[in-house]
Design a protein around this motif. Structure first.
Motif, short mmCIF file in Angstrom:
data_model
loop_
_atom_site.label_atom_id
_atom_site.label_comp_id
_atom_site.label_asym_id
_atom_site.label_seq_id
_atom_site.Cartn_x
_atom_site.Cartn_y
_atom_site.Cartn_z
N VAL A 1 57.84 42.51 51.44
CA VAL A 1 56.73 43.45 51.56
C VAL A 1 55.65 43.08 50.56
O VAL A 1 55.93 42.85 49.39
N GLN A 2 54.44 43.04 51.04
CA GLN A 2 53.33 42.71 50.16
C GLN A 2 52.11 43.50 50.56
O GLN A 2 51.80 43.64 51.76
N LEU A 3 51.39 44.01 49.56
CA LEU A 3 50.10 44.64 49.77
C LEU A 3 49.07 43.82 49.02
O LEU A 3 49.22 43.56 47.83
N GLN A 4 48.04 43.43 49.73
CA GLN A 4 46.99 42.60 49.14
C GLN A 4 45.70 43.42 49.08
O GLN A 4 45.11 43.71 50.11
N ALA A 5 45.31 43.76 47.87
CA ALA A 5 44.07 44.50 47.67
C ALA A 5 42.94 43.53 47.41
O ALA A 5 43.11 42.53 46.70
N SER A 6 41.78 43.83 47.98
CA SER A 6 40.62 42.97 47.79
C SER A 6 39.35 43.79 47.97
O SER A 6 39.40 44.95 48.38
N GLY A 7 38.22 43.17 47.67
CA GLY A 7 36.95 43.82 47.89
C GLY A 7 36.25 44.30 46.64
O GLY A 7 35.12 44.79 46.71
N SER A 24 51.69 43.12 54.56
CA SER A 24 52.57 42.19 55.26
C SER A 24 53.99 42.62 55.00
O SER A 24 54.32 43.12 53.92
N GLY A 25 54.82 42.46 56.00
CA GLY A 25 56.21 42.88 55.84
C GLY A 25 56.46 44.33 56.16
O GLY A 25 57.60 44.79 56.06
N LEU A 26 55.43 45.05 56.51
CA LEU A 26 55.56 46.43 56.95
C LEU A 26 54.38 46.77 57.85
O LEU A 26 53.35 46.10 57.82
N THR A 27 54.57 47.81 58.64
CA THR A 27 53.50 48.28 59.52
C THR A 27 52.81 49.44 58.83
O THR A 27 53.39 50.52 58.66
N LEU A 28 51.59 49.23 58.43
CA LEU A 28 50.92 50.15 57.53
C LEU A 28 50.81 51.56 58.08
O LEU A 28 50.91 52.54 57.33
N SER A 77 45.65 47.03 58.01
CA SER A 77 44.90 47.18 56.76
C SER A 77 44.36 48.60 56.61
O SER A 77 44.06 49.26 57.61
N GLY A 78 44.26 49.01 55.38
CA GLY A 78 43.59 50.25 55.04
C GLY A 78 42.39 49.96 54.17
O GLY A 78 42.33 48.91 53.50
N TYR A 79 41.41 50.86 54.20
CA TYR A 79 40.16 50.60 53.51
C TYR A 79 39.74 51.83 52.71
O TYR A 79 39.97 52.97 53.14
N LEU A 80 39.10 51.58 51.61
CA LEU A 80 38.50 52.64 50.82
C LEU A 80 37.01 52.32 50.71
O LEU A 80 36.63 51.34 50.06
N GLN A 81 36.19 53.11 51.38
CA GLN A 81 34.75 52.95 51.32
C GLN A 81 34.21 53.77 50.15
O GLN A 81 34.41 54.99 50.11
N MET A 82 33.55 53.10 49.25
CA MET A 82 33.07 53.76 48.05
C MET A 82 31.55 53.69 48.03
O MET A 82 30.97 52.60 47.97
N ASN A 83 30.93 54.83 48.10
CA ASN A 83 29.48 54.93 48.11
C ASN A 83 28.98 55.65 46.86
O ASN A 83 29.75 56.33 46.18
N SER A 84 27.71 55.51 46.61
CA SER A 84 27.07 56.17 45.45
C SER A 84 27.89 55.94 44.18
O SER A 84 28.20 56.88 43.44
N LEU A 85 28.24 54.72 43.96
CA LEU A 85 29.12 54.39 42.84
C LEU A 85 28.45 54.71 41.51
O LEU A 85 27.23 54.58 41.34
#
Length: 126
Positions: A1-7, A24-28, A77-85
């Motif tokens: 199982v692996q989670l790859q964070a990026s962005g 990877s290795g799991l169904t999110l 994949s999952g996403y975190l949209q970050m606005n008005s940082l």
């Protein structure tokens, strides 16, 4: 199982970033998901918690109204949209998922998550 964070990256205050967490290795979409961050000199804190179904989500007060989440099942994949940082959003952001055998809906504590990504650095300049 692996989670790859990026962005992550460097952005000016008021700007936006979208973080990705690819599994990877799991169904999110079988897992409840969380996003955490650790700011310099501070403890890790919850940013967002999303239920397994995606129908429920909780955001920290500090990001409510500025951050949203989404998921792409085809990309696993999952996403975190970050606005008005803001500069105070600076930190290392982590994604995590909770084992489906857990019985809760939303998990607000880091110790309720079983798999973690490696973190991606977000720096917001003033």
């Amino acid at each position: 199982v692996q989670l790859q964070a990026s962005g992550g990256g460097l952005v000016q205050a008021g700007g936006s970033l979208r973080l990705s967490c690819t599994a990877s290795g799991l169904t999110l979409n079988n897992y409840a998901m969380g996003w955490f961050r650790r700011a310099p000199g501070k403890e890790r804190e919850l940013v967002a918690a999303i239920s397994r179904s995606g129908e429920s989500a909780h955001f920290a007060d500090s990001v409510q109204g500025r951050f949203t989440w989404s998921r792409d099942n085809a990309e696993n994949s999952g996403y975190l949209q970050m606005n008005s940082l803001k500069p105070e959003d600076t930190g290392i952001y982590y994604c995590a998922v909770a084992d489906p055998r857990r019985l809760g809906l939303l998990y607000l504590s880091a110790n309720q998550y079983d798999y973690w990504g490696q973190g991606t650095l977000v720096t917001v300049s003033s």
